[in-house]
Structure formats: structure tokens, C-alpha cells
Scaffold this motif. Structure first.
Motif, PDB file in Angstrom:
ATOM      1  N   PRO A  26       0.832  -1.215   0.000  1.00  0.00           N
ATOM      2  CA  PRO A  26       0.000   0.000   0.000  1.00  0.00           C
ATOM      3  C   PRO A  26       0.862   1.259   0.000  1.00  0.00           C
ATOM      4  CG  PRO A  26       0.007  -1.028   2.177  1.00  0.00           C
ATOM      5  CD  PRO A  26       0.686  -1.993   1.240  1.00  0.00           C
ATOM      6  N   LYS A  27       0.397   2.272  -0.686  1.00  0.00           N
ATOM      7  CA  LYS A  27       1.152   3.521  -0.769  1.00  0.00           C
ATOM      8  C   LYS A  27       1.028   4.348   0.501  1.00  0.00           C
ATOM      9  CE  LYS A  27       0.927   3.972  -5.809  1.00  0.00           C
ATOM     10  NZ  LYS A  27       0.510   4.844  -6.938  1.00  0.00           N
ATOM     11  N   THR A  28      -0.022   4.095   1.269  1.00  0.00           N
ATOM     12  CA  THR A  28      -0.219   4.838   2.505  1.00  0.00           C
ATOM     13  C   THR A  28      -0.605   3.887   3.619  1.00  0.00           C
ATOM     14  OG1 THR A  28      -2.560   5.254   2.022  1.00  0.00           O
ATOM     15  CG2 THR A  28      -0.974   6.928   1.290  1.00  0.00           C
ATOM     16  N   LEU A  29      -0.416   4.357   4.861  1.00  0.00           N
ATOM     17  CA  LEU A  29      -0.820   3.623   6.051  1.00  0.00           C
ATOM     18  C   LEU A  29      -1.752   4.506   6.861  1.00  0.00           C
ATOM     19  CD1 LEU A  29       2.683   2.272   7.159  1.00  0.00           C
ATOM     20  CD2 LEU A  29       0.896   0.966   5.980  1.00  0.00           C
ATOM     21  N   SER A  30      -2.778   3.900   7.456  1.00  0.00           N
ATOM     22  CA  SER A  30      -3.733   4.663   8.247  1.00  0.00           C
ATOM     23  C   SER A  30      -3.829   4.094   9.649  1.00  0.00           C
ATOM     24  CB  SER A  30      -5.125   4.646   7.591  1.00  0.00           C
ATOM     25  OG  SER A  30      -5.102   5.320   6.351  1.00  0.00           O
ATOM     26  N   PHE A  31      -3.998   4.972  10.626  1.00  0.00           N
ATOM     27  CA  PHE A  31      -4.088   4.564  12.020  1.00  0.00           C
ATOM     28  C   PHE A  31      -5.217   5.326  12.713  1.00  0.00           C
ATOM     29  CE2 PHE A  31      -0.078   2.424  11.712  1.00  0.00           C
ATOM     30  CZ  PHE A  31       0.687   3.212  10.851  1.00  0.00           C
ATOM     31  N   ASP A  32      -5.953   4.610  13.547  1.00  0.00           N
ATOM     32  CA  ASP A  32      -6.932   5.285  14.387  1.00  0.00           C
ATOM     33  C   ASP A  32      -6.188   6.181  15.362  1.00  0.00           C
ATOM     34  OD1 ASP A  32      -8.881   2.252  14.568  1.00  0.00           O
ATOM     35  OD2 ASP A  32      -9.107   3.956  13.225  1.00  0.00           O
ATOM     36  N   CYS A  33      -6.693   7.372  15.577  1.00  0.00           N
ATOM     37  CA  CYS A  33      -5.978   8.297  16.447  1.00  0.00           C
ATOM     38  C   CYS A  33      -6.941   9.267  17.105  1.00  0.00           C
ATOM     39  CB  CYS A  33      -4.922   9.070  15.648  1.00  0.00           C
ATOM     40  SG  CYS A  33      -5.627  10.245  14.474  1.00  0.00           S
ATOM     41  N   ILE A  34      -6.411  10.054  17.995  1.00  0.00           N
ATOM     42  CA  ILE A  34      -7.153  11.177  18.556  1.00  0.00           C
ATOM     43  C   ILE A  34      -6.329  12.425  18.295  1.00  0.00           C
ATOM     44  CG2 ILE A  34      -8.301   9.821  20.343  1.00  0.00           C
ATOM     45  CD1 ILE A  34      -6.291  10.928  22.352  1.00  0.00           C
ATOM     46  N   SER A  35      -6.988  13.566  18.226  1.00  0.00           N
ATOM     47  CA  SER A  35      -6.273  14.814  17.975  1.00  0.00           C
ATOM     48  C   SER A  35      -6.150  15.602  19.272  1.00  0.00           C
ATOM     49  CB  SER A  35      -7.003  15.647  16.918  1.00  0.00           C
ATOM     50  OG  SER A  35      -8.276  16.034  17.400  1.00  0.00           O
ATOM     51  N   VAL A  36      -5.042  16.284  19.391  1.00  0.00           N
ATOM     52  CA  VAL A  36      -4.772  17.132  20.556  1.00  0.00           C
ATOM     53  C   VAL A  36      -4.313  18.486  20.033  1.00  0.00           C
ATOM     54  CG1 VAL A  36      -3.354  17.445  22.616  1.00  0.00           C
ATOM     55  CG2 VAL A  36      -4.116  15.154  21.975  1.00  0.00           C
ATOM     56  N   THR A  37      -4.940  19.539  20.506  1.00  0.00           N
ATOM     57  CA  THR A  37      -4.568  20.881  20.084  1.00  0.00           C
ATOM     58  C   THR A  37      -3.780  21.564  21.194  1.00  0.00           C
ATOM     59  OG1 THR A  37      -6.538  21.079  18.705  1.00  0.00           O
ATOM     60  CG2 THR A  37      -5.414  23.121  19.302  1.00  0.00           C
ATOM     61  N   GLN A  38      -2.587  22.038  20.839  1.00  0.00           N
ATOM     62  CA  GLN A  38      -1.730  22.778  21.769  1.00  0.00           C
ATOM     63  C   GLN A  38      -1.252  24.030  21.059  1.00  0.00           C
ATOM     64  OE1 GLN A  38       1.382  20.144  23.139  1.00  0.00           O
ATOM     65  NE2 GLN A  38       0.017  19.022  24.496  1.00  0.00           N
ATOM     66  N   GLY A  39      -1.757  25.189  21.506  1.00  0.00           N
ATOM     67  CA  GLY A  39      -1.402  26.431  20.833  1.00  0.00           C
ATOM     68  C   GLY A  39      -1.839  26.389  19.377  1.00  0.00           C
ATOM     69  N   LYS A  40      -0.915  26.659  18.482  1.00  0.00           N
ATOM     70  CA  LYS A  40      -1.230  26.659  17.053  1.00  0.00           C
ATOM     71  C   LYS A  40      -1.076  25.288  16.419  1.00  0.00           C
ATOM     72  CE  LYS A  40       3.435  27.964  15.503  1.00  0.00           C
ATOM     73  NZ  LYS A  40       4.234  28.946  14.739  1.00  0.00           N
ATOM     74  N   TYR A  41      -0.713  24.276  17.214  1.00  0.00           N
ATOM     75  CA  TYR A  41      -0.421  22.957  16.663  1.00  0.00           C
ATOM     76  C   TYR A  41      -1.563  21.981  16.943  1.00  0.00           C
ATOM     77  CZ  TYR A  41       4.290  24.903  16.701  1.00  0.00           C
ATOM     78  OH  TYR A  41       5.383  25.709  16.531  1.00  0.00           O
ATOM     79  N   THR A  42      -1.832  21.133  15.944  1.00  0.00           N
ATOM     80  CA  THR A  42      -2.717  19.992  16.127  1.00  0.00           C
ATOM     81  C   THR A  42      -1.872  18.727  16.031  1.00  0.00           C
ATOM     82  OG1 THR A  42      -4.637  21.122  15.191  1.00  0.00           O
ATOM     83  CG2 THR A  42      -4.695  18.716  15.250  1.00  0.00           C
ATOM     84  N   LEU A  43      -1.924  17.920  17.059  1.00  0.00           N
ATOM     85  CA  LEU A  43      -1.119  16.704  17.132  1.00  0.00           C
ATOM     86  C   LEU A  43      -2.022  15.483  17.041  1.00  0.00           C
ATOM     87  CD1 LEU A  43       0.920  17.938  20.191  1.00  0.00           C
ATOM     88  CD2 LEU A  43       1.827  17.754  17.898  1.00  0.00           C
ATOM     89  N   ALA A  44      -1.511  14.428  16.413  1.00  0.00           N
ATOM     90  CA  ALA A  44      -2.229  13.160  16.330  1.00  0.00           C
ATOM     91  C   ALA A  44      -1.571  12.157  17.269  1.00  0.00           C
ATOM     92  CB  ALA A  44      -2.215  12.629  14.893  1.00  0.00           C
ATOM     93  N   VAL A  45      -2.378  11.482  18.059  1.00  0.00           N
ATOM     94  CA  VAL A  45      -1.875  10.498  19.016  1.00  0.00           C
ATOM     95  C   VAL A  45      -2.403   9.124  18.615  1.00  0.00           C
ATOM     96  CG1 VAL A  45      -1.753   9.842  21.452  1.00  0.00           C
ATOM     97  CG2 VAL A  45      -1.910  12.256  20.825  1.00  0.00           C
ATOM     98  N   PHE A  46      -1.484   8.170  18.418  1.00  0.00           N
ATOM     99  CA  PHE A  46      -1.903   6.828  18.012  1.00  0.00           C
ATOM    100  C   PHE A  46      -0.879   5.809  18.485  1.00  0.00           C
ATOM    101  CE2 PHE A  46       1.103   6.094  14.503  1.00  0.00           C
ATOM    102  CZ  PHE A  46       1.544   7.382  14.247  1.00  0.00           C
ATOM    103  N   SER A  47      -1.185   4.527  18.314  1.00  0.00           N
ATOM    104  CA  SER A  47      -0.253   3.459  18.690  1.00  0.00           C
ATOM    105  C   SER A  47       0.134   2.661  17.458  1.00  0.00           C
ATOM    106  CB  SER A  47      -0.871   2.531  19.739  1.00  0.00           C
ATOM    107  OG  SER A  47      -1.952   1.800  19.182  1.00  0.00           O
ATOM    108  N   ILE A  48       1.356   2.101  17.501  1.00  0.00           N
ATOM    109  CA  ILE A  48       1.893   1.320  16.394  1.00  0.00           C
ATOM    110  C   ILE A  48       3.002   0.447  16.970  1.00  0.00           C
ATOM    111  CG2 ILE A  48       3.525   3.157  15.849  1.00  0.00           C
ATOM    112  CD1 ILE A  48       3.450   2.371  12.932  1.00  0.00           C
ATOM    113  N   SER A  49       3.298  -0.675  16.328  1.00  0.00           N
ATOM    114  CA  SER A  49       4.407  -1.487  16.801  1.00  0.00           C
ATOM    115  C   SER A  49       5.711  -0.752  16.518  1.00  0.00           C
ATOM    116  CB  SER A  49       4.414  -2.858  16.123  1.00  0.00           C
ATOM    117  OG  SER A  49       4.909  -2.760  14.801  1.00  0.00           O
TER     118      SER A  49
END
Length: 371
Positions: A32-55
Motif C-alpha cells: 500500500p502507498k499509505t498507512l492509516s491509524f486510528d488516532c485522537i487529535s490534541v490541540t496545543q497552541g497553534k499545533y494539532t497533534l495526532a496520538v496513536f499506537s503502532i508497533s
């Protein structure tokens, strides 16, 4: 007569309904050309961060350790400490966990807010590890199949990526060293060096709480020391090597003996050098970083000399030992500078004068020495 060759048989056209399925050509699965992961988003200041788990193994395939080197193996060798990677690897192999997250940045990562998914390119350099390089490399080296939590920036420019890396790895404040030493007692599987630091913290605690101790109220366990106080970090830096197994001069003695030895050591100094111990102005050099370091570095030699001459380490034994150099001029230490080398020079200065007056001492034997 030669035999006539038989005409080549032309195979009949196979009926698709009766064709042997084993003869069918199976195409290999496409990467596959891309990989997808379930995540949650966290906003800190001007940044949006994605939090997920992977091996950890899968994350290793899509991130790089060294932003400036395309050869991943060479790149991480230039950035990482082999010793630290090995220590983490052994730690993981013992079944321990690493609950802290790995911080990465993906240049082309996309976040689907409606589906709570992050999609990243399935390529060897899709992301860059900003923090957690040693943890990730250590898990990989361990061979353990471990999931890691990942916090990901998405689409940061290169300048911003470098800025985040510098802030976290150089400017962000880590756990204070004094807190680390004080918490060592709660850690499992400690090294000899960590055990020595733990013991030195126990010694410091007893000395600062004992009203009969010269160090009563004079050891700062946490935070910066006040004038006249010795910090726990400085105390452990000098005392731990004396009690570290297997080669520390005091390694085989009990905790009460080690505490009593340091009490007697400084009590004797107060008797023989009262003006230095309690100066009319300012703080005693004996409780400053330079003086404390010098006296602890000199302790092994003084220990040997005292035991050779008096077969004990009582206050009176030490007083008699120090009286041989009661003309020692501690004022010379003021111009010697600062730092570990200055402490060593100051300690050597005192030791050389003592050995001139007494001769070289022999190492002590036995563990029930009088204090």
C-alpha cells in the motif's frame, strides 16, 4: 529404415470450467502507498497533534533518526549512544514497559477529523523522530514485539521541525538530578552505580536529620542549596564512588559505619581547624563545592593513614591525624579555581602535606573498625 518422427501434438484449448486452478498465476500483494491509524487529535497552541499506537518495528520502517543522513543505520549510529540503546534493549527484554511516547513529525501526514484517522506515506522516510530516538532504537534492538504510543506533528516545515528538536532535546528541562537520586530507591534492577547513589542519598538523609551531625540541616535534598549547604547532587557525586561496589574504599562497610565515618571526619575538622570550620565572615570553605569535594577526595588516604596509626576512625583518631597538618593553609584553595579538576588539586594539596608528615598509609582490612 529410420522411423518417421511423430508430428507434435497441439494441446487442446482448455475449458475454463475444467481448468486446473493450481495453474493459475497469483499476483503478489501490492504494497500500500499509505498507512492509516486510528488516532485522537490534541490541540496545543497553534499545533494539532495526532496520538496513536503502532508497533515499534513498523514505526522504525517509516521514520528516520537522523534528518541529515539517508542511510538509516549510519544515521542513527551518528546520533545515538550505543550504550544507552543497549541498556534500553536489555531493560525491554526483561519484560519492562516504556510508557512514554515517541514524538515524530510527518511531512505529508493527513488527519481525517471526521473518522479520527491519520494517514501517512508508506515509505522509509515518511517521518522524523524528534524525541524518543533511543527508546525506539532500543526496542528494535531488543527484538521484542512492543507497541509504542506516538505523538505526531503533521506538515511542519523543516525549520520548525529543527526548532522543535532543539527545544525538546537541548532546552527543555529534564527531571532534576537531585529528584532522580532521591527516587532511586523506588527503581528496580539498579546498577552498582545507581545503588551507590541510592546509598549516598540515604547517608545524606541521616546526616542532615541528625542533630549531632556536622551536616545537620546543611544538605539540600531538592533544589538549589543555600550558602553553607551541600546539594544532594554534589554530595552523591563525591560520596557515591567511595561506597560503590566493588572497588569503593568504603563499599563493604555498613550504612551506620559510613554515616558515622563522615560525622567523625567533619567533627575532627571542627576541632583542629575551628577558624576554617566556623569563619567569622562568610561560609566555611569546607561546606562549599570546592572544599567538600576536596575533603571527600582526600578521605581515602586519610582513612588509610588513620587506621595504620590508630587502628580506628574515632573522632580522637582523626583529630590526632589532622593535628599533624594543623598549619595547613586553606586560604590557598581560594585561588585554585572551580570544577572537578580544582577539587582534585585542592585534595591532593592536603594529602601531599599529610603524607610528608606521616608517610604512605596501607589499606585497611576488616569491617569492625572503631568509630
Amino acid at each position: 529404415m529410420p522411423k518417421k518422427s511423430s508430428p507434435a501434438k497441439i494441446p487442446a484449448k482448455e475449458n475454463p470450467a475444467t481448468a486446473n486452478p493450481a495453474k493459475e498465476i497469483v499476483e503478489p500483494p501490492r504494497t500500500p502507498k499509505t498507512l492509516s491509524f486510528d488516532c485522537i487529535s490534541v490541540t496545543q497552541g497553534k499545533y494539532t497533534l495526532a496520538v496513536f499506537s503502532i508497533s515499534a518495528a513498523e514505526l522504525w520502517k517509516i521514520v528516520t533518526i537522523n534528518k541529515r543522513d539517508h542511510d538509516k543505520d549510519k544515521g542513527y549510529q551518528r546520533v545515538l549512544s550505543e550504550g544507552r540503546v543497549g541498556a534500553i534493549s536489555r531493560y525491554v527484554q526483561k519484560g519492562n514497559c516504556l510508557p512514554t511516547s515517541v514524538l515524530v513529525t510527518f511531512d505529508e501526514g493527513k488527519f481525517n477529523k471526521e473518522k479520527d484517522k491519520i494517514t501517512v506515506p508508506n515509505s522509509a522516510e515518511a517521518g522524523w523522530v524528534i524525541d524518543g530516538q533511543h527508546r525506539l532504537a532500543g526496542i528494535r534492538a531488543s527484538g521484542v514485539d512492543m507497541q509504542v504510543s506516538v505523538v505526531a506533528f503533521l506538515g511542519l516545515g523543516e525549520k520548525e521541525q529543527i526548532t522543535q528538536f532543539v527545544k525538546i532535546n537541548r532546552e527543555a528541562r529534564s527531571v532534576p538530578a537531585s529528584l532522580y537520586i532521591d527516587l532511586l530507591k523506588h527503581l528496580p534492577d539498579k546498577t552498582d552505580a545507581e545503588l551507590a547513589k541510592e546509598r549516598s542519598a540515604d547517608i545524606a538523609t541521616q546526616l542532615r536529620k541528625d542533630e549531632d551531625s556536622p551536616f545537620f540541616g546543611k544538605i539540600a535534598m531538592l533544589g538549589s542549596p543555600k550558602p553553607g549547604e551541600v546539594s544532594l547532587v554534589n554530595f552523591a557525586r563525591r560520596v557515591a564512588p567511595l561506597i560503590a561496589r566493588p572497588k569503593g574504599k568504603l563499599a563493604l562497610y555498613s550504612l551506620p559505619f559510613q554515616v558515622g565515618l563522615l560525622k567523625n571526619y567533619y567533627k575532627a575538622l571542627s576541632h583542629v581547624f575551628p577558624d576554617v570550620y566556623n569563619p567569622k565572615e562568610g561560609v566555611s570553605v569546607l561546606f562549599q563545592t570546592l572544599g567538600f569535594g576536596a575533603m571527600i577526595l582526600a578521605l581515602p588516604t586519610i582513612f588509610d593513614v588513620c587506621l595504620k596509626e590508630y587502628q580506628g576512625f574515632r573522632v580522637e583518631d582523626l583529630v590526632n591525624t589532622f593535628k599533624r597538618i594543623d598549619d595547613f593553609d586553606f586560604e590557598n584553595w581560594k585561588g585554585i579555581g572551580t570544577g572537578s579538576e580544582a577539587e582534585k588539586l585542592a585534595g591532593d594539596d592536603l594529602v601531599e602535606k599529610l603524607l610528608e608528615r606521616t608517610g604512605d598509609g596501607n589499606a585497611a582490612g576488616g569491617f569492625d573498625l572503631p568509630l
